[in-house]
Scaffold this active site. Structure first.
Site, short mmCIF file in Angstrom:
data_model
loop_
_atom_site.label_atom_id
_atom_site.label_comp_id
_atom_site.label_asym_id
_atom_site.label_seq_id
_atom_site.Cartn_x
_atom_site.Cartn_y
_atom_site.Cartn_z
N ASP A 1 69.45 67.15 96.31
CA ASP A 1 69.34 67.96 97.54
C ASP A 1 69.05 69.41 97.19
O ASP A 1 68.26 70.08 97.88
CB ASP A 1 70.64 67.86 98.34
N GLU B 1 61.17 63.04 99.21
CA GLU B 1 60.77 64.21 98.44
C GLU B 1 59.35 64.63 98.74
O GLU B 1 58.75 65.39 97.98
CB GLU B 1 60.90 63.91 96.94
N ASP C 1 54.42 65.84 96.68
CA ASP C 1 55.48 64.90 96.31
C ASP C 1 56.12 65.38 95.01
O ASP C 1 55.41 65.72 94.04
CB ASP C 1 54.93 63.48 96.14
#
Length: 606
Positions: A468, A494, A451
Site C-alpha cells: 500500500d 497496481e 502497471d
C-alpha cells in the site's frame, strides 16, 4: 410609487387641506375683527356728530326765542344762548379734533362739512347779534326770517356729515344698521320736538293767536313726532329684553311725548282761539326742555350699546382669532409630531421590514436586523423577522452541511480510498467527457496505462501494508507529472490511468517516460526502515477515430502488454493499427480482458 414618497404626498395634501381650512377660519374671524375695529371709531365720530346736531337744535331754539323778544325782555334768553353757543362750539371742536387725529381720505368731505358748518354758524351768529341789539320794533321781519333761516341752513350744511358717518358705520359693520338708524331717528325726534316748541315761541312772546301757517306746521310736526317714535319702537324691538332701553322708551312715552307734548298741545289749543297762554316763553322753555332730555339720552344709550356690542364682537373676534391661530400652530405641531411618529414607528419599520424580507428572500442572511424598541405590532413583526432570520440561518447551515456531506460522499465515491486518486468509476465519468470532446471536435487526446512491475513480490516479501505504501508513493509521483486538466486514476490493483487532453502520442510518450524515470530513481522507504526500488511499465496510445473510451483503454493495455513482454520498466507507444474499426471493438475488449488476465497470471508466477 415608493411608500415613503406616497406618505410624503399624502402628508402634504392633508397639511395643505388643514392650512386651507384654518386660513378660511382665520380670514373670516379677521374680517369680523377688522370690521369691529374700524366700526368703533366711526360710531364714536357719529356720536359726536349727533351731539353737534343736538347742540345746534338747542342753540336754534334759544336764537329763535331771542329774536322774538325785545331788548329788555331778552336778558334771560341771552343768558341761556351763551352756554348753548359754547356747547355747540365745544361739540364742533371735539368732532373736528377727532377727524384730524384719525385722518382718512373718506373723512375729507366730513371735515369740509364741519368747517362749512362753523363758518355758516359764525355768520349766522353775527347777524343774530346785530338784530338782537336793535329794538324789536326796528327789526325788519324779513331780516329776522333770514337770520332764522341761516341757523336752519347751518344745520342743513352739517346734515351730510351725519349721513356720511352713518353710512360709513353701516358699511364697516352691517350689524350696526338698526342701531345707527335708531340713533338718527332719536336725533330727528329731538329736532322735531324743538321745532314744535319754536313754532309756539313767537305767538307766546307776542301773546297772539296762532296763524294758519303756524297751526299747520305744529300739526305736521306733531304727526312726525308720533311717527318717529313708532319707528323707534319698531327698530328697538330687538332691545326689548334690555331693561335700560325699556325704561328709556317708557320715559320718552310718559314725559317727552306725554307730559311735554301735552303741554305744547294745550298751548296749541289755546293759541287757536286766543293769545292768553297763561305763561311766558321762559316758563314754557323751563317746563318743556327738561322733558326732552330723555330723547338724547335714548340716543346716547343706543350709541353706547352699539359701541359695547362692537367692542364685545371685537374682543370675541380677537380672542377667537388668537385661539384659532394658537390652535392652528398647536395642531400643526401635533400633526408634524404625528407624522414623525408614524414615519418613525410605522413607516420606517415597514420599509426596513420589507428590505429585510427581500434580503431573506435573496438569502442575504448577514443583513443586520434592528432590535425592536417598542412593545407593539411593529416590534412583534421585527421580533418575528429575528426568529425567521435565525431559522433561515439555521436552515442555511444545515443546507451547507448537507452539501458538504454530499460533496464528501461524492468525493468518497469518486476517490480511491488508498491513494486518494480518482477510482475507476470516477475516471470513466470524467474521461467520457474528455473523450467526447476529442471525438466531436477531433481534438488530440493521449492515454497512459501504467502497471507497477513485480508488485506481488513486494506484497509477498514485505507485506500488504508495504504494498500500500508503494502504491501511495507511485500515486504521489504520478500526481507531480500531471497537469490540472489531466485525469489520473487508480485503475485497479497496481494499475494507474493518466488521460492527457490536447496531447498527441509522442508527447504522451514523453510524459510516460518522465514518470517512468521518476519511479525508477525513487527509493521507496518502508516503515520498517527498508528501502526498495520499484519500476513500472507504461502503455501509451492516442485518440485516433476510436469509437469508445473502452476501445482506447484496450489499445493502451495492448501497448502495456508489449512493454511487459519487452522486459518491463519501459514505455511502449502503440499507434492505431490500420483497418482497426468499430466492429472489432467488442472482440478486442474480450481479448484485452483475457490478455490482461493472462498477463497478471504470468506476473504472479514470476
Amino acid at each position: 410609487m415608493p411608500l415613503n414618497r406616497l406618505f410624503g404626498v399624502i402628508s402634504l395634501l392633508l397639511m395643505s387641506l388643514f392650512l386651507a381650512l384654518a386660513g378660511k377660519i382665520v380670514d373670516s374671524e379677521w374680517t369680523v375683527y377688522e370690521r369691529s375695529t374700524k366700526s368703533i371709531p366711526v360710531i364714536r365720530k357719529l356720536h359726536l356728530a349727533l351731539q353737534v346736531e343736538e347742540k345746534l337744535v338747542i342753540e336754534r331754539g334759544a336764537t329763535n326765542l331771542l329774536l322774538q323778544q325785545d331788548l329788555q325782555d331778552g336778558e334771560a334768553v341771552r343768558a341761556r344762548l351763551v352756554p348753548a353757543r359754547a356747547a355747540s362750539d365745544h361739540a364742533l371742536r371735539n368732532l373736528r379734533q377727532v377727524l384730524r387725529e384719525q385722518a382718512s381720505p373718506w373723512l375729507a368731505p366730513v371735515t369740509a362739512n364741519v368747517q362749512l358748518t362753523e363758518q355758516s354758524l359764525a355768520a349766522a351768529r353775527q347777524d343774530v347779534d346785530l338784530l338782537a341789539a336793535e329794538p324789536k320794533a326796528q327789526r325788519d321781519p324779513g331780516t329776522v326770517a333770514a337770520a332764522t333761516g341761516m341757523i336752519m341752513n347751518t344745520m342743513d350744511a352739517f346734515a351730510p356729515a351725519v349721513a356720511a358717518l352713518s353710512s360709513a358705520a353701516i358699511q364697516s359693520d352691517r350689524q350696526l344698521d338698526d342701531g345707527v338708524a335708531s340713533a338718527q331717528l332719536a336725533s330727528s325726534l329731538r329736532d322735531v320736538a324743538g321745532q314744535m316748541a319754536s313754532t309756539l315761541a313767537a305767538p307766546i312772546v307776542a301773546r297772539r293767536p296762532l296763524t294758519a301757517q303756524e297751526r299747520y306746521a305744529f300739526v305736521k310736526l306733531s304727526g312726525q313726532a308720533d311717527q318717529l317714535y313708532a319707528v323707534i319702537e319698531l327698530q328697538l324691538r330687538g332691545y326689548s329684553h334690555k331693561p335700560d332701553f325699556k325704561a328709556a322708551l317708557q320715559i320718552i312715552r310718559d314725559h317727552s311725548l306725554g307730559e311735554g307734548l301735552d303741554l305744547l298741545t294745550n298751548l296749541f289749543v289755546t293759541g287757536r282761539s286766543s293769545g292768553n297762554y297763561g305763561l311766558s316763553p321762559d316758563e314754557m322753555v323751563a317746563s318743556y326742555v327738561p322733558k326732552m332730555a330723555a330723547i338724547p339720552g335714548l340716543r346716547d344709550l343706543i350709541v353706547a350699546d352699539m359701541i359695547r356690542e362692537a367692542e364685545q364682537r371685537n374682543l370675541r373676534a380677537r380672542n377667537f382669532l388668537l385661539a384659532t391661530v394658537g390652535l392652528v400652530f398647536l395642531a400643526l405641531g401635533i400633526f408634524v409630531l404625528l407624522l414623525r411618529v408614524i414615519r418613525r414607528r410605522v413607516l420606517r419599520p415597514i420599509v426596513d421590514a420589507t428590505d429585510l424580507f427581500v434580503s431573506l428572500a435573496n438569502e442575504r442572511l448577514a443583513t443586520a436586523i434592528p432590535t425592536p424598541r417598542y412593545d407593539d405590532e411593529i416590534g412583534d413583526m421585527m421580533r418575528a423577522i429575528h426568529v425567521l432570520n435565525a431559522h433561515s440561518q439555521e436552515r442555511s447551515c444545515l443546507e451547507k452541511e448537507r452539501e458538504e456531506l454530499i460533496a464528501q460522499l461524492q468525493a468518497a465515491s469518486d476517490t480511491d480510498f488508498l491513494t486518494g486518486l480518482l477510482n475507476r468509476r470516477a475516471f470513466f465519468a470524467h474521461g467520457e467527457h474528455q473523450f467526447g470532446i476529442a471525438q466531436r471536435y477531433r481534438r488530440q487526446l493521449s492515454l497512459i496505462l501504467m502497471d507497477v512491475d513485480h508488485f506481488k513480490a513486494v506484497n509477498d516479501q514485505h507485506g500488504h501494508h508495504a504494498g500500500d505504501q508503494v502504491l501511495c508513493k507511485v500515486a504521489e509521483l504520478s500526481g507531480r507529472c500531471r497537469r490540472k486538466v489531466d485525469l489520473l486514476a487508480r485503475y485497479g490493483g497496481e494499475e494507474f490511468l493518466l488521460m492527457l487532453p490536447e496531447i498527441d502520442l509522442e508527447r504522451g510518450r514523453a510524459v510516460a517516460e518522465k514518470l517512468r524515470g521518476e519511479i525508477e530513481a525513487c527509493h521507496f522507504q518502508l516503515e520498517e526502515g527498508v528501502s526498495i526500488k520499484i519500476t513500472a511499465s507504461f502503455g501509451v496510445v492516442a485518440f485516433d477515430h476510436d469509437d469508445t473510451l473502452e476501445n482506447l483503454i484496450v489499445r493502451a493495455d495492448q501497448a502495456l502488454y508489449k512493454a511487459k513482454d519487452g522486459g518491463r520498466n519501459m514505455v511502449t507507444a502503440l499507434p492505431r493499427e490500420p483497418g482497426q474499426g468499430v466492429r472489432g471493438s467488442a472482440q478486442d475488449g474480450s481479448d484485452w480482458c483475457r490478455a490482461s488476465a493472462q498477463r497478471k497470471g504470468v506476473e504472479d508466477f514470476h
